[in-house]
Structures are given as structure tokens and as C-alpha cells.
Scaffold this motif. Structure first.
Motif, PDB file in Angstrom:
ATOM      1  N   ARG A 175       0.823  -1.201   0.000  1.00 29.58           N
ATOM      2  CA  ARG A 175       0.000   0.000   0.000  1.00 29.58           C
ATOM      3  C   ARG A 175       0.858   1.252   0.000  1.00 29.58           C
ATOM      4  N   LEU A 176       2.014   1.178   0.637  1.00 30.63           N
ATOM      5  CA  LEU A 176       2.920   2.322   0.684  1.00 30.63           C
ATOM      6  C   LEU A 176       3.755   2.468  -0.596  1.00 30.63           C
ATOM      7  N   GLY A 177       3.565   1.555  -1.560  1.00 32.80           N
ATOM      8  CA  GLY A 177       4.220   1.699  -2.859  1.00 32.80           C
ATOM      9  C   GLY A 177       5.513   0.949  -3.018  1.00 32.80           C
ATOM     10  N   ARG A 178       5.723  -0.144  -2.265  1.00 32.45           N
ATOM     11  CA  ARG A 178       6.971  -0.912  -2.376  1.00 32.45           C
ATOM     12  C   ARG A 178       6.710  -2.203  -3.154  1.00 32.45           C
ATOM     13  N   ALA A 179       6.596  -2.092  -4.449  1.00 34.20           N
ATOM     14  CA  ALA A 179       6.329  -3.259  -5.300  1.00 34.20           C
ATOM     15  C   ALA A 179       7.632  -3.734  -5.928  1.00 34.20           C
ATOM     16  N   PHE A 180       8.533  -4.235  -5.065  1.00 31.58           N
ATOM     17  CA  PHE A 180       9.847  -4.649  -5.526  1.00 31.58           C
ATOM     18  C   PHE A 180       9.876  -6.151  -5.829  1.00 31.58           C
ATOM     19  N   ALA A 181      10.903  -6.545  -6.553  1.00 33.86           N
ATOM     20  CA  ALA A 181      11.068  -7.958  -6.887  1.00 33.86           C
ATOM     21  C   ALA A 181      11.563  -8.732  -5.671  1.00 33.86           C
ATOM     22  N   GLY A 182      10.883  -9.832  -5.368  1.00 34.25           N
ATOM     23  CA  GLY A 182      11.268 -10.670  -4.239  1.00 34.25           C
ATOM     24  C   GLY A 182      12.109 -11.860  -4.673  1.00 34.25           C
ATOM     25  N   PRO A 183      12.355 -12.799  -3.763  1.00 39.18           N
ATOM     26  CA  PRO A 183      13.225 -13.939  -4.099  1.00 39.18           C
ATOM     27  C   PRO A 183      12.688 -14.812  -5.219  1.00 39.18           C
ATOM     28  N   ASP A 184      11.352 -14.932  -5.341  1.00 41.79           N
ATOM     29  CA  ASP A 184      10.810 -15.765  -6.418  1.00 41.79           C
ATOM     30  C   ASP A 184      11.055 -15.162  -7.795  1.00 41.79           C
ATOM     31  N   ALA A 185      11.281 -13.851  -7.839  1.00 37.84           N
ATOM     32  CA  ALA A 185      11.559 -13.217  -9.130  1.00 37.84           C
ATOM     33  C   ALA A 185      12.883 -13.703  -9.712  1.00 37.84           C
ATOM     34  N   GLU A 186      13.776 -14.185  -8.854  1.00 40.70           N
ATOM     35  CA  GLU A 186      15.087 -14.619  -9.304  1.00 40.70           C
ATOM     36  C   GLU A 186      15.137 -16.110  -9.619  1.00 40.70           C
ATOM     37  N   GLU A 187      13.992 -16.792  -9.551  1.00 43.27           N
ATOM     38  CA  GLU A 187      13.960 -18.217  -9.882  1.00 43.27           C
ATOM     39  C   GLU A 187      13.850 -18.409 -11.393  1.00 43.27           C
ATOM     40  N   LYS A 188      14.480 -19.463 -11.904  1.00 42.88           N
ATOM     41  CA  LYS A 188      14.479 -19.714 -13.343  1.00 42.88           C
ATOM     42  C   LYS A 188      13.080 -20.046 -13.862  1.00 42.88           C
ATOM     43  N   TRP A 189      12.207 -20.581 -12.973  1.00 44.72           N
ATOM     44  CA  TRP A 189      10.875 -20.959 -13.439  1.00 44.72           C
ATOM     45  C   TRP A 189       9.905 -19.775 -13.456  1.00 44.72           C
ATOM     46  N   ASN A 190      10.362 -18.600 -13.020  1.00 39.92           N
ATOM     47  CA  ASN A 190       9.484 -17.432 -12.973  1.00 39.92           C
ATOM     48  C   ASN A 190       8.995 -17.086 -14.379  1.00 39.92           C
ATOM     49  N   ASP A 191       7.686 -17.158 -14.616  1.00 38.49           N
ATOM     50  CA  ASP A 191       7.153 -16.909 -15.954  1.00 38.49           C
ATOM     51  C   ASP A 191       7.144 -15.427 -16.307  1.00 38.49           C
ATOM     52  N   LEU A 192       7.470 -14.549 -15.371  1.00 41.10           N
ATOM     53  CA  LEU A 192       7.555 -13.119 -15.649  1.00 41.10           C
ATOM     54  C   LEU A 192       9.002 -12.639 -15.686  1.00 41.10           C
ATOM     55  N   LEU A 193       9.921 -13.576 -15.846  1.00 41.83           N
ATOM     56  CA  LEU A 193      11.330 -13.208 -15.886  1.00 41.83           C
ATOM     57  C   LEU A 193      11.635 -12.286 -17.056  1.00 41.83           C
ATOM     58  N   PHE A 194      10.835 -12.392 -18.105  1.00 43.75           N
ATOM     59  CA  PHE A 194      11.052 -11.554 -19.283  1.00 43.75           C
ATOM     60  C   PHE A 194      10.865 -10.070 -18.979  1.00 43.75           C
ATOM     61  N   ALA A 195      10.124  -9.728 -17.912  1.00 42.93           N
ATOM     62  CA  ALA A 195       9.866  -8.331 -17.588  1.00 42.93           C
ATOM     63  C   ALA A 195      10.996  -7.705 -16.771  1.00 42.93           C
ATOM     64  N   LEU A 196      11.941  -8.512 -16.322  1.00 40.28           N
ATOM     65  CA  LEU A 196      13.084  -8.003 -15.584  1.00 40.28           C
ATOM     66  C   LEU A 196      14.224  -7.690 -16.545  1.00 40.28           C
ATOM     67  N   PRO A 197      15.230  -6.944 -16.099  1.00 42.98           N
ATOM     68  CA  PRO A 197      16.379  -6.681 -16.974  1.00 42.98           C
ATOM     69  C   PRO A 197      17.052  -7.969 -17.424  1.00 42.98           C
ATOM     70  N   ALA A 198      17.736  -7.913 -18.555  1.00 44.87           N
ATOM     71  CA  ALA A 198      18.439  -9.090 -19.067  1.00 44.87           C
ATOM     72  C   ALA A 198      19.473  -9.571 -18.053  1.00 44.87           C
ATOM     73  N   ASN A 199      19.608 -10.893 -17.976  1.00 43.39           N
ATOM     74  CA  ASN A 199      20.545 -11.523 -17.033  1.00 43.39           C
ATOM     75  C   ASN A 199      20.269 -11.076 -15.601  1.00 43.39           C
ATOM     76  N   ALA A 200      18.981 -10.954 -15.271  1.00 44.60           N
ATOM     77  CA  ALA A 200      18.600 -10.452 -13.949  1.00 44.60           C
ATOM     78  C   ALA A 200      19.047 -11.388 -12.829  1.00 44.60           C
TER      79      ALA A 200
END
Length: 886
Positions: free
Chosen positions: A835-860
């Protein structure tokens, strides 16, 4: 009375150019013809030269019925029609007799048999070149009235079959051979033909080397734009040419659209570049590669509104198609049609007979290619389809369509042209750029005929002007007739990156060659993208560039910014998705990856479901399959003698029946692996399901069991059995103010409702140690236990557990009240943080199976994630504490 005269040219482009020139001169009575048209006009009546389409149609009919001796084994192959047509045409134009005389090669005997069959099948008035020339020679007395004085322009030489006719015409009417600066053929100088010569032009010749063919085409369009912008040339004075135009066609098409330049394709555009050609290609794709949902969707969309079977389909008919189902066979489609309920889709139900008929036709494959084209296509797509069936075999019709061309719309004489070198050699322009002057591109390599090799008929007899000779002649003619400027261009590397040598034709101009870098800044850009690339200061001034530069800089820093997910507090989208009814999956994403939570539920970002058949099922699909088998097995046992206390043999029979039921549903609605892998997967699922249902556990008095039990407003999957509670009751986690809903894998309830067991099945390997929340990854057991307690009442003893049937391990939730209270606190912290605006990437964002990995920077996973990790954890504060919970 208007005096009649005739101009003989080569090709339609030269005809258009000469007709325009005659119109500008105000001439009347001028006929601009090819040599074939001149012979047909002189022959009179409805006489005409056999065209390629007629010849190939006849060959397709007579080839199977004609004995060809040593060629019999190959006469049914896909390329035989095209090869035979090319050979016959070469022999006819060269005047090579195929009739037996003395010792003759068996190949000539075979081709003579084929020629006899073809000639006997030709339509009335349709003739071979030699026959047409012979008939025209008998009517030379009409040459003065029909033709008048004849002028031959822009032709380096004529095939031998026409030479005697031209000599004979020259005896009755004046014939002028306009050789210009080029050499006239020997047979012309010895005939009563006036040769008109002129001095060679002296254009400015420049040479360029580009990185690749694509870069070469880009530089050519920059050159054309520069000529027009500077006022040095009008569009109709510019030509871009190559020997092999097919190497550049796709690039020129793309750049023409980007640059908004009126560039005309003299040789025609590929059919796949227009909608009508794409329609024919879509049909070919389905017939050659078999039925698939994607293929039928594409074909139906392109045929919609047309005259074929699929033309009357209503808008939105694809809503009856399950998106993940491959529908890779006729049976799958028919099962789907049988399941359509008329009351739910009345407009589609009316078209089901047509759909059934179309699918049955498509399922027959390429053997029904002719019928499929006639019944599914119309207009220009049908014309393209018929041409493709004439040009090649139905088995390779997709490749044939890819090589077909359509006339480019518009007047070619009024703009820049992209043309084969032969066309511009016959109809010169002041400004010409020659592409592809590499060692392999210009001149092209000599090739023997496919059916009459050199040892049967010497190449210099069968083809007096072979490809290398013609290419050299075109090059010399362009240099000699282009009056202003000729630019010679070659690629340094091919499309595959292979280093290319330079053509021997540009050896003389090597000292003039200018090296063009791929990233150079041109004086005149082709289009907006090229212009912004060439003007970095201008590009930096636009908002898109500023945002991109700011984002790139922010990603390289350890601090978190708006480009990493910082947004303003109380954003309306954030508040809306927090108030939605959540599942265990959505809350897990909120805890483990706040950025992914916002992208998925706030922005609607999801990967597209593929309907392609997989080699093996992934973990998610395997778990879904296992859960469905367990659901059907328990439901069947509950409907008979009950699941509690069932004998192992009863359970095994129930599992086998459930596997058969689920298998049929999956094959209809979802992509499945190949048969061998699929059967092995089903066997493994059956064993895993049996292990899950026979896992040792206590049996409650009067126990009843439910599977896929809905709560929080979810719709029951089985309407035939009463649920243990009211599924519409709202379930809320008070400490976090989240509404939750979902389906409990299995619920065992005692007869007196004093105790209940909540089972959540896991198809993966069991963890080595006991877990409670597992860093926020395991929420189902907690949330399902909480829902059961809220709906059954606080006096019910709840046993919530995770069952790993592969390992026979069951993890019961210890200290359930404490874990649920802790989970509520973590969820409340995550809610407040977002609610305070902290929509940061968490540990699951760094998993290879993350289907939204394409939205992160290359070689994230290696760069961005480690760089931001510590600072993100500081920003999230209490919301990140759950990541350390076991």
C-alpha cells in the motif's frame, strides 16, 4: 491515316516504359510487344505461345501416363513438373530437336515421349515457340499491315527459335536493332537488319561495401532518399537491382513500409506479403502439418467473410475452444463439437455442421488439397492455391506458395523500382544501384539442366546464354546505359555471418570502394527509426528516450527507484488488487514477489498458454493431472461404499477408472506428450495416486470424504453431492483483512463433525526437514486449515497436513494456531508495504521458473537481482521477514 510501327522489347517492365515514352511523345499506332507477342500477332487467329501455367497443368496430367524409361522412378517426385517444364522450354527456345535420329541418348528418347504427349494435349491455338514462328513465317505478306517497321530495343540477344523469323520479317518490313553502346549479335550483323549504335554513357561510378545484405538494402534506400531529397533525381529515374532479388525481397518490403517510400517490385511481391497469400499459406500449413488449434484459428480468421466454408463463421466463435488444448486430430475436434451446448453458444451451434465438414476435409491432409482449396477459398486466395498446385506437388504446397509472387500494384514507371538486373538492362534508368556484387552473388554460378545434363546435350547448345554470361552482360549493359550514376554495392558477410569475397566484376573499381559501417550516421535517413538513430541529440530529447536512459541508469545502481517498483502510496490499482478475493497462489506471490503480484493481478501480465504438444509434462501440468485422478477416484468410491476403510484392491480399481476418465478429457482439452511418454506418465500418476490414497492414517467414526471442496464463493466442481458447508460463505483472515477462496484437495470429516482432516497433495519430492510456512511457499495447508475451522466452527479439531505420496511422507501442521497467527502478521505487513508503494522484486523473481522473468532486466538472475537484493530487503522491512521462516 496513322502509320503503324512495332517496338520489340523484353519483359513487361520494358513494355510499360516504352508505352509511357510513346504516350509522352504523342505517338499513335505504336505497338509495344515482346517477340512472342509479335509472332502470335503475325500468325493471326487465336494463335499464342504456350505459357508456363498451361504447360505445367498439362505436364501434371500427362506425366503419370507417359513412359519415361530411366526417368520413371522420379516422375512422381514433387519437383518433376517444374523440372520438365524448364527443360522443354530450354529445348524449344534453343531449337534442340528431341526427335530420334541415329544413335540417341535414352534421356532424349524419354523427353521426346513427354514432348509428344504434351503437344498432343495443347489447347487449340496454343503452340511451341518453333511452331508459332513457323506459322508466322507463312504469313509474312501481312507483316507490313500488321507490324509496320519493327524496332528491337534493349535486347542483348534473341533465342535461336526466333532468329529465322526476324530475318524473314526483315525481308518484308524495315527492322532496326537498337544496340546502343552494346555489341550486336553476329546473326544480326549478317542479316538485312539496320543496327543503330550510340556511344556508351559515362556515369559516375562509386563502390560500397556493407556489413550484410540487410545493411546493403538499408544503404540502398538511404541512397535513393538522398537523391530525391537533394533534387538530383526524380523517383522514376532511380532503380535498385540485383541478380538474386529473393535474397533481399523481405528486407526491401520491411524497409519500404518503414520508410514510406513508393518502391515498386518489378518482379512481383511474395504472396505471403499480402493477406490473400497468407490465407492460402494458412491452409497449406494445416494440410501439410496436420490439424492444430492454432492452425485452424489462423485459417478461420483469414477466411472469415469470404465465400468458402469458413466464411460465415460468427465473430467470436473461438470462445468454444479451450485455449490450452492442441486439438491435434479430427476426433478431438468432433468431441469438442459434441460438447457444445446450443443454449450457451447459439450462433456457433448453428455453424457446427459446417465446422464438422471443414474439419473432416482438413483432416484428410494434402491428398485433399485440390478439394480443400475449392471449398475453403475464393477469389485471389483460390487463384494462388490453384497456381501452387500447378507449380508443385500438393505434398510440398507450403514451400511452393512461399516461392510464388503477385504483381505489385501501382504504376512501376512512376516511382523507384526494385528489379532484377535483366529488367534494368533492357529498360535503363539514369541512377542505378547494384546490390549483391559478391563472389557468389554476381555473376551467379553456372548450373546444368536437371533433366538434360551436359553429357547428353552440351550446355552451350541447350542454353546459349547461360546464367553467368547473362549476368555479366546485364552488368555491362547497365554501366553502359545509365547516364548519371551507378553505385556498386557488395556485402562483406552473408546473412549467416560467413565472410564473402568480392565479385570479379568490380575489380576495376576496388580503389573507389567506400567502407560503410553498420552503425554509421547517414546524411539522409530512410524512416523515423533510422532518423532517430542518426540524430542521438534529437532522440535524447523525446520522453521515451529519457525514460529509457533513466531506467538503464537506475538498474545499474544499488538504490531502488521507480524503475524497480517504487510507486506512490495508495495507488488505485494497488488498493483494488488488495481488496480482491485471494487464493493461496496470489498470497504466495504477494509475500514472495510483490512486483510479480502487481504485474499479474494489477497489469494482467501473463505468459501465453501454448497449445503445442510437449515432450513431457512440466511439474505444474503433472500436479494438475494427479489432482484430477485423485478427485475422480475418491468421488467414485464415495458414491459407492465410501472411501474410508476401502480395501487396496478397491482403491486400485478406482484409480484405474479415474485415470481412464481423465485421459480422455486431457486428450480432448489439453496438450499431451507423444503416446509412449504419455502412457508412461499415466502409469506413474496411477502409482502416485494409489500411494496417496493408501497412505496410513486413522479413520474417523462415520467418516465421509470430499475432494476439491470449494470455499469463499468458489463454484462446486460436482453438483451431484452436497458439500460439508455453505461454499458461498465469505472467509476472511481478520488480522490481515484478506478474503480468501479456493478448493481443498481433500477433506475427511467425522460423522459427528468433531474432527476433520485437511489434505493437500504435493507431487514433488518431500523436503528433508519439517516445514511450516517454508518462507511463504507453503500457504495452502495453513489457509485450508483456517478455512475449515472458520466454516466448521471453532469446536472442531483440525488436522492440516501436506502429503508427499512419492516419498510416503506426511507433514502435519504443528501448533496450527501459532502458525496461523504468524501468517496473518506476515500478510498484514506485506499488505501495508505494498500500500505504501513498495512493489519490488522478491526472491521468487530470481527463480528460473518465474514466468515473468522476461519483464526483468536481461541476465537479472546474475546481475540485477544480486545488486538490488540487500536494498530491497531493507525497504520491505517487516514484509521480508517471512522469507526466513522455515
Amino acid at each position: 491515316m496513322v502509320d503503324r510501327r512495332t517496338i520489340i522489347v523484353r519483359g513487361r517492365f520494358a513494355q510499360s516504359t516504352e508505352r509511357l515514352a510513346a504516350a509522352r511523345r504523342g505517338e499513335q499506332g505504336v505497338g509495344v510487344l515482346t517477340i512472342e507477342q509479335m509472332a502470335a500477332r503475325l500468325a493471326g487467329g487465336f494463335s499464342r505461345l504456350v505459357d508456363d501455367e498451361t504447360l505445367k497443368t498439362i505436364l501434371r496430367t500427362v506425366l503419370p501416363q507417359t513412359g519415361l524409361g530411366e526417368l520413371d522412378p522420379i516422375k512422381d517426385l514433387p519437383g518433376m513438373v517444374a523440372a520438365a517444364a524448364a527443360t522443354l522450354r530450354k529445348a524449344w527456345h534453343a531449337g534442340v530437336p528431341l526427335s530420334p535420329c541415329g544413335e540417341i541418348h535414352q534421356r532424349l528418347v524419354a523427353l521426346r515421349s513427354l514432348e509428344t504427349a504434351v503437344v498432343g494435349t495443347l489447347p487449340n491455338g496454343c503452340m511451341r515457340p518453333g511452331d508459332l514462328a513457323e506459322l508466322a513465317s507463312t504469313r509474312l505478306r501481312h507483316a507490313s499491315a500488321v507490324l509496320g517497321p519493327v524496332t528491337i530495343v534493349g535486347i542483348a540477344d534473341l533465342p535461336p527459335c526466333w532468329r529465322e523469323l526476324v530475318r524473314a520479317v526483315a525481308a518484308h518490313v524495315p527492322v532496326t536493332w537498337v544496340a546502343g553502346p552494346c555489341r550486336a549479335p553476329d546473326w544480326v550483323t549478317s542479316a538485312p537488319i539496320h543496327i543503330e549504335r550510340s556511344a556508351a554513357a559515362n556515369p559516375v561510378v562509386s563502390a560500397f561495401s556493407s556489413a550484410t545484405p540487410r545493411h546493403e538494402a538499408l544503404e540502398a534506400l538511404r541512397w535513393a532518399r538522398q537523391l530525391m531529397a537533394s533534387g538530383r533525381a526524380r523517383p522514376e529515374e532511380i532503380a535498385i537491382v540485383a541478380c538474386r532479388t529473393s535474397d533481399y525481397d523481405d528486407v526491401i518490403l520491411a524497409l519500404r513500409s518503414e520508410a514510406n517510400l513508393d518502391i515498386r517490385f518489378v518482379h512481383g511481391v511474395p504472396v505471403a506479403s499480402v493477406r490473400e497469400g497468407q490465407t492460402a499459406a494458412a491452409l497449406a500449413d494445416v494440410l501439410v502439418r496436420g490439424l492444430s488449434q492454432d492452425g485452424v484459428r489462423r485459417l478461420a480468421a483469414l477466411c472469415r467473410g469470404g465465400p468458402g466454408l469458413l466464411g460465415a463463421l460468427p465473430q467470436g466463435w473461438t470462445r468454444i475452444l479451450p485455449r490450452a488444448a492442441p486439438l491435434a486430430g479430427a476426433q478431438a475436434w468432433q468431441r469438442l463439437f459434441a460438447a457444445v451446448k446450443p443454449e450457451e453458444a447459439p450462433d456457433v451451434a448453428e455453424q457446427l455442421p459446417i465446422l464438422r465438414e471443414a474439419i473432416s476435409l482438413l483432416a484428410r491432409g494434402t491428398e485433399a488439397a485440390a478439394e480443400a482449396g475449392e471449398r475453403l477459398l475464393g477469389g485471389l486466395p483460390l487463384h494462388i492455391w490453384r497456381r501452387a498446385l500447378i507449380e508443385g506437388s500438393s505434398a510440398s504446397i507450403d514451400l511452393t506458395i512461399a516461392n510464388l509472387r503477385l504483381d505489385d500494384e501501382g504504376e512501376q514507371c512512376a516511382g523507384v523500382v526494385w528489379a532484377p538486373a535483366a529488367a534494368i538492362a533492357s529498360s535503363p534508368r539514369p541512377f542505378v544501384r547494384l546490390l549483391g556484387l559478391s563472389s557468389r552473388g554476381w555473376p551467379q554460378a553456372i548450373m546444368e539442366d536437371r533433366l538434360l545434363p551436359d553429357h547428353v546435350v552440351p550446355l552451350h547448345i541447350l542454353d546459349p546464354a547461360p546464367r553467368p554470361v547473362a549476368d555479366r552482360g546485364d552488368f555491362d549493359a547497365i554501366l553502359a546505359t545509365s547516364t548519371s550514376e551507378v553505385a556498386l554495392s557488395r556485402p562483406r558477410r552473408g546473412p549467416d555471418g560467413r565472410l564473402l569475397g568480392e565479385s570479379p566484376l568490380i575489380q576495376t573499381y576496388r580503389d573507389r570502394e567506400m567502407y560503410l559501417g553498420r552503425n554509421r550516421i547517414p546524411q539522409h535517413a530512410v524512416g523515423q527509426v533510422d532518423r532517430l538513430t542518426a540524430r542521438p541529440d534529437e532522440f535524447r530529447a523525446i520522453e521515451q528516450s529519457k525514460s529509457a536512459a533513466s531506467c538503464w541508469t537506475a538498474w545499474a545502481e544499488s538504490e531502488v527507484t521507480k524503475h524497480d517498483g517504487r510507486i506512490r502510496p495508495n495507488h488505485p490499482i494497488i488498493l483494488a488488487i488488495l481488496e480482491r478475493t485471494h487464493s493461496a497462489t496470489s498470497l504466495e506471490k504477494l509475500l514472495r514477489d510483490p512486483a510479480g503480484f502487481v504485474w499479474t493481478y494489477g497489469l494482467g501480465m501473463r505468459t501465453v498458454d501454448s497449445s503445442a504438444e510437449p515432450i513431457v509434462l512440466d511439474a505444474s501440468a503433472y500436479g494438475m493431472l494427479l489432482h484430477q485422478v485423485l478427485e475422480h477416484a475418491v468421488e467414485d468410491m464415495e458414491a459407492s461404499d465410501g472411501f474410508a476403510g476401502a480395501a487396496p484392491e478397491t482403491i486400485r480399481h478406482a484409480v484405474a477408472a479415474a485415470v481412464a476418465k481423465v485421459e480422455a478429457a486431457w486428450q480432448s482439452d489439453l496438450p499431451v506428450p507423444p503416446d509412449v511418454v504419455w502412457q508412461r506418465t499415466l502409469d506413474d500418476v496411477a502409482e502416485t495416486a494409489f500411494a496417496a490414497l493408501t497412505h496410513p492414517e486413522s479413520v474417523y467414526d462415520g467418516q465421509r470424504s470430499w475432494v476439491e471442496v470449494p470455499f469463499g464463493g468458489q463454484v462446486p466442481k460436482s453438483a451431484s453431492r452436497a458439500m460439508p458447508w455453505d461454499g458461498d460463505t465469505v472467509v476472511t483472515i481478520p488480522t490481515a483483512n484478506f478474503r480468501i477462496a479456493g478448493y481443498i484437495d481433500r477433506l475427511d470429516l467425522a460423522g459427528d463433525r468433531s474432527c476433520a482432516r485437511v489434505r493437500d497433495y504435493k507431487s514433488r519430492k518431500a523436503p528433508e526437514e519439517t516445514i511450516s510456512l517454508d518462507g511463504g511457499r507453503e500457504l495452502q495447508r495453513c489457509l485450508y486449515g483456517y478455512a475449515a475451522r472458520a466454516l466448521l466452527g471453532t469446536g472442531v479439531s483440525i488436522d492440516a497436513s501436506l502429503l508427499f505420496p512419492r516419498d510416503g511422507v506426511c507433514h502435519t501442521l504443528e501448533n496450527a494456531d501459532g502458525v496461523l497467527d504468524a501468517l496473518g502478521g506476515h500478510l498484514a505487513a506485506a499488505r501495508e508495504s505494498l500500500r505504501l508503494g513498495r512493489a519490488f522484486a522478491g526472491p521468487d523473481a530470481e527463480e528460473k521458473w518465474n514466468d515473468l522473468l522476461f519483464a526483468l532486466p536481461a541476465n537479472a538472475l546474475r546481475m540485477y537481482g544480486p545488486r538490488k537484493r540487500a536494498r530491497i530487503r531493507e525497504e520491505l522491512a517487516a514484509a521480508a521477514d517471512i522469507w526466513d521462516v522455515v
